[in-house]
Design an enzyme around this catalytic site. Sequence first.
Site, PDB file in Angstrom:
ATOM      1  N   ASP A 123       0.805  -1.217   0.000  1.00 13.74           N
ATOM      2  CA  ASP A 123       0.000   0.000   0.000  1.00 13.74           C
ATOM      3  C   ASP A 123       0.840   1.270   0.000  1.00 13.74           C
ATOM      4  O   ASP A 123       0.305   2.367   0.176  1.00 13.74           O
ATOM      5  CB  ASP A 123      -0.942   0.003   1.201  1.00 13.74           C
ATOM      6  CG  ASP A 123      -2.091  -0.963   1.012  1.00 13.74           C
ATOM      7  OD1 ASP A 123      -2.660  -0.990  -0.093  1.00 13.74           O
ATOM      8  OD2 ASP A 123      -2.415  -1.696   1.956  1.00 13.74           O
ATOM      9  N   ASP A 181      -7.145  -4.413  -5.026  1.00  8.96           N
ATOM     10  CA  ASP A 181      -6.765  -3.079  -4.564  1.00  8.96           C
ATOM     11  C   ASP A 181      -5.374  -2.676  -5.063  1.00  8.96           C
ATOM     12  O   ASP A 181      -5.081  -1.491  -5.236  1.00  8.96           O
ATOM     13  CB  ASP A 181      -6.746  -3.017  -3.028  1.00  8.96           C
ATOM     14  CG  ASP A 181      -7.896  -3.724  -2.349  1.00  8.96           C
ATOM     15  OD1 ASP A 181      -8.311  -4.799  -2.841  1.00  8.96           O
ATOM     16  OD2 ASP A 181      -8.355  -3.241  -1.309  1.00  8.96           O
ATOM     17  N   ARG A 253     -16.351  -2.082  -3.538  1.00  9.10           N
ATOM     18  CA  ARG A 253     -15.132  -1.269  -3.651  1.00  9.10           C
ATOM     19  C   ARG A 253     -14.098  -1.949  -4.541  1.00  9.10           C
ATOM     20  O   ARG A 253     -13.341  -1.285  -5.247  1.00  9.10           O
ATOM     21  CB  ARG A 253     -14.549  -0.935  -2.278  1.00  9.10           C
ATOM     22  CG  ARG A 253     -13.486   0.152  -2.367  1.00  9.10           C
ATOM     23  CD  ARG A 253     -13.172   0.798  -1.026  1.00  9.10           C
ATOM     24  NE  ARG A 253     -12.579  -0.113  -0.077  1.00  9.10           N
ATOM     25  CZ  ARG A 253     -13.174  -0.578   1.016  1.00  9.10           C
ATOM     26  NH1 ARG A 253     -14.428  -0.236   1.276  1.00  9.10           N
ATOM     27  NH2 ARG A 253     -12.555  -1.399   1.837  1.00  9.10           N
TER      28      ARG A 253
END
Length: 403
Positions: A123, A181, A253
């Site tokens: 991330d 993601d 999402r």
Amino acid sequence: MENRSLILLLFAALNISALNSLAQKKSHFTTKPEIIKLIYKNLKDADAQYQFLIDHTPADSLPRSFSKNGKWINSSSEYWTSGFVPGTLWYLYGATNANVLKQDALKKLKLLEKEQHNTGSHDIGFMMYCSYGNAYRIDPDNAYKNILLNSAKSLSTRFNKNVGCILSWNSAPGQFRVIIDNMMNLELLMWATKASGDSTYAKIAIAHANTTMKNHFRPDYSSYHLVIYNPETGAVIKKQTAQGAADESAWARGQSWGLYGFTMMYGYTKDPKYLAQADHIAAFILNHPNLPSDKVPYWDYNAPNIPDAYRDASAAAIMASAFIELAGYTNAANSKKYLETAETIIRTLSSPQYKATYGTNGGYILKHSVGHLPKNSEVDVPLTYADYYFVEAMLRYKALNKQ
């Protein structure tokens, strides 16, 4: 020959500034005056609201959420959402020129500086590009550039050639876990190639995007959340949806991450397969029978208790920003549909149902996001990334009005 062609393609097409490139590409679009007026009001309100938020955040912490029992939830710089509030502050400073926002952004940015050497998290793209990337775009400084390049180097260490992906969640022996993601973290690598002239970063991002496109998507172009690979052979071990309603459901999402990620990859490479992928994902979302007319999705498109399921403002905000970007790349029919969808989302998220009034909601802009419902974590609360992509969507739309 293949590597040479790749490098030529990259350097012919790479864009360092999404906002600037959007303004150039979309000069033929007609924006709606009522949406522009709404955006100006929202940005003014967000300015005051974020000053309130920062005033209630300890100097050594970064905002994360606000609980239903009225408590602020903060994080250290290592947490995956740590870069969103600094990034939003930079976005708002760039839009309003309020110096207090810049000073707040600089203070929070300093907390993140050490993460440039963090090799333990995929991330880092979220953490560093959303914060330092916006800082560098708005206030170019070589110190910011160097931090971003170091961050790209750190992210690159998580790439596995056998799998063709960057490691997401740190894995158990014999497992290499990759989540949808992670498409969002690739922009840091694409930017790094443009900024440094080193094609290594973009090659990693392209390999990851190609592997994700091959293995993460179902025939209807919905996406699994997680794919587990064999780190030695690259073979797929399992596909599942950890934060969604079920392994075969479409976690909202996650679908937005995929839409945004492949749109971004097309913007940088101009590879038509990424545009086709983004258009297919968009079609899945927009044609889904469970997508509400106000375009704010339920937390999972297959949630078992629709229409009483929680809505997810974060999924909507990400989607709106992606649709505005994608509208500048695709054919005229799709472009019109995507822009109208983004306008609907901006209207909906600007309504009292979703947009908080000053001093409420802990200082966050948007209400009603869902973090991880299966673990009962951050359910129906404000989330930093919902605000970040909402502000980004508004600025992208506003940029269209300047042409």
